[in-house]
Design an enzyme around this catalytic site. Sequence first.
Site, PDB file in Angstrom:
ATOM      1  N   TYR A  53       1.141  -1.482  -0.733  1.00  0.00           N
ATOM      2  CA  TYR A  53      -0.010  -0.143   0.104  1.00  0.00           C
ATOM      3  C   TYR A  53       0.647   1.548  -0.014  1.00  0.00           C
ATOM      4  O   TYR A  53       2.010   1.120   0.940  1.00  0.00           O
ATOM      5  CB  TYR A  53      -1.061   0.015   0.831  1.00  0.00           C
ATOM      6  CG  TYR A  53      -1.896  -0.729   1.037  1.00  0.00           C
ATOM      7  CD1 TYR A  53      -2.370  -2.084   0.216  1.00  0.00           C
ATOM      8  CD2 TYR A  53      -2.358  -1.610   2.988  1.00  0.00           C
ATOM      9  CE1 TYR A  53      -3.373  -2.756   0.043  1.00  0.00           C
ATOM     10  CE2 TYR A  53      -3.712  -2.441   2.422  1.00  0.00           C
ATOM     11  CZ  TYR A  53      -3.671  -3.582   0.987  1.00  0.00           C
ATOM     12  OH  TYR A  53      -4.881  -3.936   1.130  1.00  0.00           O
ATOM     13  N   SER A 191     -12.290  -4.868   1.566  1.00  0.00           N
ATOM     14  CA  SER A 191     -13.712  -4.043   1.220  1.00  0.00           C
ATOM     15  C   SER A 191     -15.250  -4.510   1.217  1.00  0.00           C
ATOM     16  O   SER A 191     -15.465  -4.252   0.394  1.00  0.00           O
ATOM     17  CB  SER A 191     -13.364  -4.442  -0.926  1.00  0.00           C
ATOM     18  OG  SER A 191     -12.747  -4.261  -1.152  1.00  0.00           O
ATOM     19  N   GLY A 196     -17.033   1.374  -1.933  1.00  0.00           N
ATOM     20  CA  GLY A 196     -18.069   2.719  -2.161  1.00  0.00           C
ATOM     21  C   GLY A 196     -19.071   2.601  -3.027  1.00  0.00           C
ATOM     22  O   GLY A 196     -20.301   3.245  -3.257  1.00  0.00           O
TER      23      GLY A 196
HETATM   24  P1  NAP Z   1     -14.189  -0.511   1.290  1.00  0.00           P
HETATM   25  O1  NAP Z   1     -13.577  -0.687   2.533  1.00  0.00           O
HETATM   26  O2  NAP Z   1     -15.354  -1.542   0.637  1.00  0.00           O
HETATM   27  O3  NAP Z   1     -14.287   0.920   1.035  1.00  0.00           O
HETATM   28  C1  NAP Z   1     -13.078   2.421   1.044  1.00  0.00           C
HETATM   29  C2  NAP Z   1     -14.210   3.020   1.026  1.00  0.00           C
HETATM   30  O4  NAP Z   1     -15.596   3.538   1.305  1.00  0.00           O
HETATM   31  C3  NAP Z   1     -12.864   4.668   0.937  1.00  0.00           C
HETATM   32  O5  NAP Z   1     -13.302   5.786  -0.374  1.00  0.00           O
HETATM   33  C4  NAP Z   1     -14.068   5.404   2.029  1.00  0.00           C
HETATM   34  O6  NAP Z   1     -14.442   6.826   1.713  1.00  0.00           O
HETATM   35  C5  NAP Z   1     -15.421   4.874   2.027  1.00  0.00           C
HETATM   36  N1  NAP Z   1     -16.000   4.951   3.241  1.00  0.00           N
HETATM   37  C6  NAP Z   1     -16.121   4.104   4.064  1.00  0.00           C
HETATM   38  N2  NAP Z   1     -16.459   4.115   4.916  1.00  0.00           N
HETATM   39  C7  NAP Z   1     -17.950   4.982   4.635  1.00  0.00           C
HETATM   40  C8  NAP Z   1     -18.928   5.679   5.084  1.00  0.00           C
HETATM   41  N3  NAP Z   1     -19.576   5.199   6.112  1.00  0.00           N
HETATM   42  N4  NAP Z   1     -20.036   6.325   4.500  1.00  0.00           N
HETATM   43  C9  NAP Z   1     -19.182   6.225   3.338  1.00  0.00           C
HETATM   44  N5  NAP Z   1     -17.832   5.842   1.873  1.00  0.00           N
HETATM   45  C10 NAP Z   1     -17.121   4.629   2.840  1.00  0.00           C
HETATM   46  O7  NAP Z   1     -12.308  -0.777   0.614  1.00  0.00           O
HETATM   47  P2  NAP Z   1     -10.510  -1.010   0.699  1.00  0.00           P
HETATM   48  O8  NAP Z   1     -10.613   0.057   0.896  1.00  0.00           O
HETATM   49  O9  NAP Z   1     -10.418  -1.713  -0.928  1.00  0.00           O
HETATM   50  O10 NAP Z   1     -10.953  -2.348   1.379  1.00  0.00           O
HETATM   51  C11 NAP Z   1     -11.064  -2.504   3.103  1.00  0.00           C
HETATM   52  C12 NAP Z   1      -9.983  -2.645   3.643  1.00  0.00           C
HETATM   53  O11 NAP Z   1      -9.872  -3.941   2.793  1.00  0.00           O
HETATM   54  C13 NAP Z   1      -8.120  -2.142   2.934  1.00  0.00           C
HETATM   55  O12 NAP Z   1      -8.085  -0.928   3.112  1.00  0.00           O
HETATM   56  C14 NAP Z   1      -7.206  -3.447   2.963  1.00  0.00           C
HETATM   57  O13 NAP Z   1      -6.970  -2.417   3.641  1.00  0.00           O
HETATM   58  C15 NAP Z   1      -8.055  -4.107   2.585  1.00  0.00           C
HETATM   59  N6  NAP Z   1      -8.051  -5.194   1.446  1.00  0.00           N
HETATM   60  C16 NAP Z   1      -7.080  -6.322   0.872  1.00  0.00           C
HETATM   61  C17 NAP Z   1      -7.420  -6.755   0.257  1.00  0.00           C
HETATM   62  C18 NAP Z   1      -6.175  -8.094   0.013  1.00  0.00           C
HETATM   63  O14 NAP Z   1      -5.860  -8.005  -1.707  1.00  0.00           O
HETATM   64  N7  NAP Z   1      -6.052  -8.632   1.134  1.00  0.00           N
HETATM   65  C19 NAP Z   1      -7.641  -6.118  -1.526  1.00  0.00           C
HETATM   66  C20 NAP Z   1      -8.384  -4.688  -0.547  1.00  0.00           C
HETATM   67  C21 NAP Z   1      -8.438  -4.224   0.345  1.00  0.00           C
HETATM   68  P3  NAP Z   1     -13.277   7.641   3.332  1.00  0.00           P
HETATM   69  O15 NAP Z   1     -11.446   6.741   2.973  1.00  0.00           O
HETATM   70  O16 NAP Z   1     -13.469   8.879   2.071  1.00  0.00           O
HETATM   71  O17 NAP Z   1     -13.405   7.430   3.985  1.00  0.00           O
END
Ligand code: NAP
Length: 276
Positions: A53, A191, A196
């Site tokens: 990241y 995710s 989002g």
């Molecule tokens: P996510 O958590 O599904 O979505 C993040 C997005 O949603 C950000 O733009 C955030 O906005 C927004 N958000 C969060 N809470 C919200 C709310 N209450 N209302 C409106 N919007 C909201 O997606 P992700 O970041 O891909 O997944 C989460 C975590 O999982 C990652 O950060 C990472 O640590 C991990 N991950 C792991 C892998 C893997 O291959 N192992 C792949 C993807 C992700 P703001 O930031 O503006 O608050």
Amino acid sequence: MNSICFPDGTRVPVLGQGTWNMAEKAARRAEEIAALREGVALGLTLIDTAEMYADGESERLVGEALRGLREQVFLVSKAYPQHASRDRLAPACEASLRRLGTDRLDLYLLHWRGRVPLSETVEAMENLVAAGKIRRWGVSNLDAADMRELRAAGGMACATNQILYNLTRRGPEYDLLPWLADEGIPVMAYSPVEQGRLLDNRVLREVAARLGATPAQVALAWVLRQPQVMAIPKAGRVEHVRENRRAADLPLTASDLAELDAGFPPPQEPTPLEML
Ligand code: NAP
């Protein structure tokens, strides 16, 4: 907050915090740090990051955010598949520890499967446990067949599988989630709000409106509806962290779940695990 139990008996809260895409923009850094610290204060003490990241900058940001808070947190990082070998995993782990400003990880994951044999990755992970650099290890993005292979390769101590799982990605319900449940391996759903993209969905908005909740809260409560599944939403804004925290206390009734099933049908056949 409810917690889940790792195979070694350690408990972590069902709701944690992701960090992908943090540390990408200097102008957002202070708020991202504030969001992570607010999350810890609210009990979201499971924090997920990765060497990938922001090319290591996300780990540096997490390290800065956790100053004075490290002992309260269950810290997870992930290694690139090409680093998951006998020779390369230990230096990759050391580099992560340095960037995070800590002396050990609570959980270290293989980010996805690459060319290194799983048996070699297991050995390298176990060596890090023995050296006290990591408390336990797990995997990410491994489908059911990979998980069976991991078990056969000696990976009995695997603590979790971190996978893409949300209302629009229900494939794992067909075979992977039941297999993990049978084996007693907890699931870390990544995710959980589909970055989002899920939040404008009409069905989700209708259920949320009826419950007096937000679409993000319903999407998270849906992931958390089953035992041994945790979720790690990423929120770089303090108000999103506060909103997400309340999802852990949002009950969904059988009729809420039926409505969500109608809008987001469960899988009827094996579906390859997707990844982002
Ligand atoms: P996510 O958590 O599904 O979505 C993040 C997005 O949603 C950000 O733009 C955030 O906005 C927004 N958000 C969060 N809470 C919200 C709310 N209450 N209302 C409106 N919007 C909201 O997606 P992700 O970041 O891909 O997944 C989460 C975590 O999982 C990652 O950060 C990472 O640590 C991990 N991950 C792991 C892998 C893997 O291959 N192992 C792949 C993807 C992700 P703001 O930031 O503006 O608050």
